[in-house]
Design a protein around this motif. Sequence first.
Motif, mmCIF file in Angstrom:
data_model
loop_
_atom_site.group_PDB
_atom_site.id
_atom_site.type_symbol
_atom_site.label_atom_id
_atom_site.label_comp_id
_atom_site.label_asym_id
_atom_site.label_seq_id
_atom_site.Cartn_x
_atom_site.Cartn_y
_atom_site.Cartn_z
ATOM 1 N N ARG A 187 -34.814 -12.950 24.460
ATOM 2 C CA ARG A 187 -34.658 -12.466 23.084
ATOM 3 C C ARG A 187 -33.695 -13.370 22.334
ATOM 4 N NH1 ARG A 187 -29.699 -9.814 22.429
ATOM 5 N NH2 ARG A 187 -28.594 -9.453 24.394
ATOM 6 N N LYS A 188 -33.712 -13.212 21.014
ATOM 7 C CA LYS A 188 -32.716 -13.885 20.163
ATOM 8 C C LYS A 188 -31.489 -12.991 20.085
ATOM 9 C CE LYS A 188 -31.694 -16.944 16.710
ATOM 10 N NZ LYS A 188 -32.382 -16.970 15.418
ATOM 11 N N ARG A 189 -30.311 -13.567 20.333
ATOM 12 C CA ARG A 189 -29.084 -12.792 20.345
ATOM 13 C C ARG A 189 -28.451 -12.705 18.955
ATOM 14 N NH1 ARG A 189 -25.823 -14.600 25.635
ATOM 15 N NH2 ARG A 189 -24.288 -15.145 24.049
ATOM 16 N N GLU A 190 -27.523 -11.763 18.835
ATOM 17 C CA GLU A 190 -26.842 -11.560 17.556
ATOM 18 C C GLU A 190 -26.006 -12.787 17.169
ATOM 19 O OE1 GLU A 190 -26.826 -9.292 20.108
ATOM 20 O OE2 GLU A 190 -28.422 -8.143 19.119
ATOM 21 N N ASP A 191 -25.529 -13.544 18.193
ATOM 22 C CA ASP A 191 -24.680 -14.710 17.903
ATOM 23 C C ASP A 191 -25.487 -15.967 17.570
ATOM 24 O OD1 ASP A 191 -25.729 -15.435 20.362
ATOM 25 O OD2 ASP A 191 -23.816 -15.439 21.428
ATOM 26 N N GLY A 192 -26.825 -15.803 17.486
ATOM 27 C CA GLY A 192 -27.669 -16.941 17.119
ATOM 28 C C GLY A 192 -28.257 -17.680 18.303
ATOM 29 N N TYR A 193 -27.663 -17.506 19.497
ATOM 30 C CA TYR A 193 -28.208 -18.112 20.709
ATOM 31 C C TYR A 193 -29.377 -17.268 21.223
ATOM 32 C CZ TYR A 193 -24.072 -21.126 21.048
ATOM 33 O OH TYR A 193 -23.094 -22.059 20.806
ATOM 34 N N HIS A 194 -30.073 -17.792 22.221
ATOM 35 C CA HIS A 194 -31.148 -17.029 22.865
ATOM 36 C C HIS A 194 -30.693 -16.575 24.251
ATOM 37 C CE1 HIS A 194 -33.595 -18.840 19.695
ATOM 38 N NE2 HIS A 194 -34.512 -17.936 19.971
ATOM 39 N N GLU A 195 -31.101 -15.377 24.616
ATOM 40 C CA GLU A 195 -30.836 -14.843 25.956
ATOM 41 C C GLU A 195 -31.885 -15.443 26.891
ATOM 42 O OE1 GLU A 195 -28.522 -12.299 28.440
ATOM 43 O OE2 GLU A 195 -28.264 -12.693 26.299
ATOM 44 N N VAL A 196 -31.427 -16.135 27.947
ATOM 45 C CA VAL A 196 -32.357 -16.822 28.841
ATOM 46 C C VAL A 196 -32.205 -16.304 30.270
ATOM 47 C CG1 VAL A 196 -32.357 -18.941 27.444
ATOM 48 C CG2 VAL A 196 -30.743 -18.723 29.361
ATOM 49 N N LYS A 197 -33.229 -16.580 31.059
ATOM 50 C CA LYS A 197 -33.146 -16.387 32.508
ATOM 51 C C LYS A 197 -33.904 -17.557 33.114
ATOM 52 C CE LYS A 197 -33.498 -13.119 36.277
ATOM 53 N NZ LYS A 197 -33.727 -11.725 36.680
ATOM 54 N N MET A 198 -33.197 -18.388 33.871
ATOM 55 C CA MET A 198 -33.856 -19.589 34.384
ATOM 56 C C MET A 198 -33.308 -19.991 35.747
ATOM 57 S SD MET A 198 -32.368 -22.176 31.476
ATOM 58 C CE MET A 198 -30.618 -22.294 31.107
ATOM 59 N N ILE A 199 -34.119 -20.772 36.444
ATOM 60 C CA ILE A 199 -33.717 -21.338 37.728
ATOM 61 C C ILE A 199 -33.567 -22.837 37.537
ATOM 62 C CG2 ILE A 199 -34.260 -21.561 40.191
ATOM 63 C CD1 ILE A 199 -34.240 -18.672 39.270
ATOM 64 N N MET A 200 -32.363 -23.338 37.821
ATOM 65 C CA MET A 200 -32.114 -24.779 37.715
ATOM 66 C C MET A 200 -31.742 -25.332 39.078
ATOM 67 S SD MET A 200 -30.162 -25.265 34.070
ATOM 68 C CE MET A 200 -28.852 -24.067 34.205
ATOM 69 N N THR A 201 -32.114 -26.587 39.306
ATOM 70 C CA THR A 201 -31.729 -27.256 40.551
ATOM 71 C C THR A 201 -31.494 -28.740 40.273
ATOM 72 O OG1 THR A 201 -32.295 -27.483 42.920
ATOM 73 C CG2 THR A 201 -34.093 -27.796 41.353
ATOM 74 N N THR A 202 -30.573 -29.323 41.021
ATOM 75 C CA THR A 202 -30.222 -30.735 40.786
ATOM 76 C C THR A 202 -31.162 -31.664 41.559
ATOM 77 O OG1 THR A 202 -28.475 -30.358 42.424
ATOM 78 C CG2 THR A 202 -27.802 -30.545 40.143
ATOM 79 N N ILE A 203 -31.338 -32.863 40.992
ATOM 80 C CA ILE A 203 -32.195 -33.874 41.609
ATOM 81 C C ILE A 203 -31.416 -35.180 41.744
ATOM 82 C CG2 ILE A 203 -34.364 -32.859 40.800
ATOM 83 C CD1 ILE A 203 -34.355 -34.899 38.502
ATOM 84 N N ASP A 204 -31.938 -36.068 42.571
ATOM 85 C CA ASP A 204 -31.234 -37.300 42.908
ATOM 86 C C ASP A 204 -31.505 -38.401 41.875
ATOM 87 O OD1 ASP A 204 -29.560 -38.935 44.282
ATOM 88 O OD2 ASP A 204 -30.983 -39.463 45.852
ATOM 89 N N LEU A 205 -31.242 -38.069 40.634
ATOM 90 C CA LEU A 205 -31.241 -39.042 39.539
ATOM 91 C C LEU A 205 -29.931 -38.781 38.816
ATOM 92 C CD1 LEU A 205 -32.757 -41.147 37.705
ATOM 93 C CD2 LEU A 205 -33.545 -39.177 36.377
ATOM 94 N N ALA A 206 -29.049 -39.763 38.787
ATOM 95 C CA ALA A 206 -27.691 -39.475 38.330
ATOM 96 C C ALA A 206 -27.120 -40.597 37.474
ATOM 97 C CB ALA A 206 -26.770 -39.241 39.532
ATOM 98 N N ASP A 207 -26.382 -40.179 36.426
ATOM 99 C CA ASP A 207 -25.505 -41.114 35.719
ATOM 100 C C ASP A 207 -24.272 -41.343 36.592
ATOM 101 O OD1 ASP A 207 -27.276 -40.941 33.613
ATOM 102 O OD2 ASP A 207 -26.000 -39.646 32.379
#
Length: 289
Positions: free
Chosen positions: A19-39
């Motif tokens: 949903r869109k939040r009152e503060d202007g951001y969006h409420e999210v639910k996500m799965i993130m994982t790191t990969i072997d590409l790096a600065d």
Amino acid sequence: MKLLVKAPAKINLSLDVLRKREDGYHEVKMIMTTIDLADRLELKELEEDRIEILSHNRYVPDDQRNLAYQAAYLLKERFQVKKGVSITIEKAIPVAAGLAGGSSDAAATLRGLNKLWKLGLTADELAGLGAEIGSDVSFCVYGGTAIATGRGEKIEHISAPPPCWVILAKPQIGVSTAEVYRNLRVDAVTHPNVEEMIRYIKSGEYEGICNSVGNVLEEVTFRMHPEVAHIKEQMKRFGADAVLMSGSGPTVFGLVHHDSRMHRIYNGLKGFCDQVYAVRMLGEREKLE
């Protein structure tokens, strides 16, 4: 004194917007994982009280627009650090690609300066500071694999997915995350089953993970940039086990188990896309510098 710090990219295995939040951001639910590409960042202490950003990449800003600059400034202000720092950023992660390159640079700066300036902050404290800079910075402080909720700053760590190849292809365009979210109609898109993805990751079922990938922002970015959809179709055609756009795009990634198929897909994509990478999934948490 100087310090070298790695800043790995992330991909989203699942990304839902609730949903869109009152503060202007969006409420999210996500799965993130790191990969072997790096600065790679080199942090060098300066006696003068200033922050210097150096990079050979012309798309990397060298002022307060840079998230690494913001991270250094935040620590200096919050903890009254009177020394300066020179931050050299060697980019490997494409810019404006949906891979959290800028956020990871900021997180690496927080971790590195914590050590360089002997601040003694915990990873949780650094992640809290990271949330003030950007939604993905908290996750990037920890790395590994996590469920991110809120606007992306609430992090719950889970086990790493089974190891595999990740093939990334980025077209020669940048995508504005803000514009994608502006064009998102939460009630009119297909929502991924994030809970199903969590179950398959926890049980280590590679096939289940591949069948559960989903990103609610894909439909929006595809409408704005049809070439991103074209890359996804090509990657599927070449035989990737799962294909998804990462974040708000435009990078598309494919998961592949077998080396031979990875080489075939990589070579096929190089035929029409300049920025193609084949890297391993990391999925494990960073050790605090």
